[in-house]
Design a protein around this motif. Structure first.
Motif, PDB file in Angstrom:
ATOM      1  N   LYS A  79       6.985  11.587  -4.276  1.00  0.00           N
ATOM      2  CA  LYS A  79       5.760  11.589  -3.342  1.00  0.00           C
ATOM      3  C   LYS A  79       4.602  12.261  -3.933  1.00  0.00           C
ATOM      4  O   LYS A  79       3.383  11.439  -4.047  1.00  0.00           O
ATOM      5  CB  LYS A  79       6.100  12.115  -1.732  1.00  0.00           C
ATOM      6  N   GLY A 102       0.896  -1.385  -0.039  1.00  0.00           N
ATOM      7  CA  GLY A 102      -0.029   0.154  -0.060  1.00  0.00           C
ATOM      8  C   GLY A 102       0.736   1.316   0.053  1.00  0.00           C
ATOM      9  O   GLY A 102       2.068   1.196  -0.010  1.00  0.00           O
ATOM     10  N   GLN A 103       0.278   2.414   0.054  1.00  0.00           N
ATOM     11  CA  GLN A 103       0.693   3.665   0.128  1.00  0.00           C
ATOM     12  C   GLN A 103       1.756   3.887   1.256  1.00  0.00           C
ATOM     13  O   GLN A 103       2.662   4.373   1.071  1.00  0.00           O
ATOM     14  CB  GLN A 103      -0.308   4.765   0.119  1.00  0.00           C
ATOM     15  N   ALA A 104       1.351   3.645   2.450  1.00  0.00           N
ATOM     16  CA  ALA A 104       2.135   3.787   3.707  1.00  0.00           C
ATOM     17  C   ALA A 104       3.671   2.993   3.379  1.00  0.00           C
ATOM     18  O   ALA A 104       4.385   3.903   3.704  1.00  0.00           O
ATOM     19  CB  ALA A 104       1.598   3.124   4.773  1.00  0.00           C
ATOM     20  N   GLU A 105       3.362   1.949   2.672  1.00  0.00           N
ATOM     21  CA  GLU A 105       4.826   1.280   2.642  1.00  0.00           C
ATOM     22  C   GLU A 105       5.777   2.041   1.530  1.00  0.00           C
ATOM     23  O   GLU A 105       6.803   2.107   1.821  1.00  0.00           O
ATOM     24  CB  GLU A 105       4.495  -0.267   2.396  1.00  0.00           C
ATOM     25  N   GLU A 106       5.104   2.266   0.533  1.00  0.00           N
ATOM     26  CA  GLU A 106       5.663   2.857  -0.547  1.00  0.00           C
ATOM     27  C   GLU A 106       6.424   4.350   0.001  1.00  0.00           C
ATOM     28  O   GLU A 106       7.549   4.717  -0.368  1.00  0.00           O
ATOM     29  CB  GLU A 106       4.757   3.082  -1.737  1.00  0.00           C
ATOM     30  N   LEU A 107       5.653   4.988   0.927  1.00  0.00           N
ATOM     31  CA  LEU A 107       6.148   6.323   1.452  1.00  0.00           C
ATOM     32  C   LEU A 107       7.329   6.162   2.282  1.00  0.00           C
ATOM     33  O   LEU A 107       8.059   6.854   2.492  1.00  0.00           O
ATOM     34  CB  LEU A 107       5.119   7.243   1.911  1.00  0.00           C
ATOM     35  N   SER A 108       7.229   5.089   3.186  1.00  0.00           N
ATOM     36  CA  SER A 108       8.276   4.824   3.993  1.00  0.00           C
ATOM     37  C   SER A 108       9.661   4.380   3.261  1.00  0.00           C
ATOM     38  O   SER A 108      10.584   4.756   3.706  1.00  0.00           O
ATOM     39  CB  SER A 108       7.670   3.434   4.674  1.00  0.00           C
ATOM     40  N   ARG A 109       9.492   3.612   2.333  1.00  0.00           N
ATOM     41  CA  ARG A 109      10.534   3.563   1.324  1.00  0.00           C
ATOM     42  C   ARG A 109      11.523   4.600   0.898  1.00  0.00           C
ATOM     43  O   ARG A 109      12.329   4.915   0.772  1.00  0.00           O
ATOM     44  CB  ARG A 109      10.411   2.527   0.212  1.00  0.00           C
ATOM     45  N   LEU A 144       1.441   9.827  -4.900  1.00  0.00           N
ATOM     46  CA  LEU A 144       0.106  10.202  -4.383  1.00  0.00           C
ATOM     47  C   LEU A 144      -1.069  10.571  -5.350  1.00  0.00           C
ATOM     48  O   LEU A 144      -2.369  10.379  -5.257  1.00  0.00           O
ATOM     49  CB  LEU A 144       0.226  11.330  -3.199  1.00  0.00           C
TER      50      LEU A 144
END
Length: 96
Positions: free
Chosen positions: A90, A64-71, A94
């Motif tokens: 980012k 999901g988005q949270a994991e991608e943003l974390s990377r 998004l």
């Protein structure tokens, strides 16, 4: 003159024979092949379970988005991308 047709007991015997032989054949088949049928059914169930688990892993694998943003944040923190590149990636992520 005697009729060549079967008498009452002969007819009853023939009827029992005609009805029971197919059932006996089925029972013999199930007894002889039952183990193999059970093994095939078990293998089919295991294969279906593995396909289902694979589908779930594949569907949930993106994170999901949270994991991608974390990377992306991790890349920025390690200095592999700049702040500008981070913001561009980012924003691009998004909007899609």
């Amino acid at each position: 003159m005697k009729d060549s047709m079967l008498g009452g007991w002969g007819r009853a015997g023939w009827l029992i024979f005609v009805i029971l032989v197919p059932f006996l054949g089925v029972f013999v088949y199930v007894i002889a092949r039952g183990r193999g049928m059970g093994e095939r059914e078990l293998k089919r169930a295991q294969r279906n379970e593995e396909e289902f688990r694979s589908y779930v892993r594949q569907s949930a694998g993106s994170g999901g988005q949270a994991e991608e943003l974390s990377r992306l944040a991790d890349l920025k923190n390690r200095g592999e991308i700049t702040e500008v590149e981070f913001e561009q990636a980012k924003a691009k992520f998004l909007t899609t």
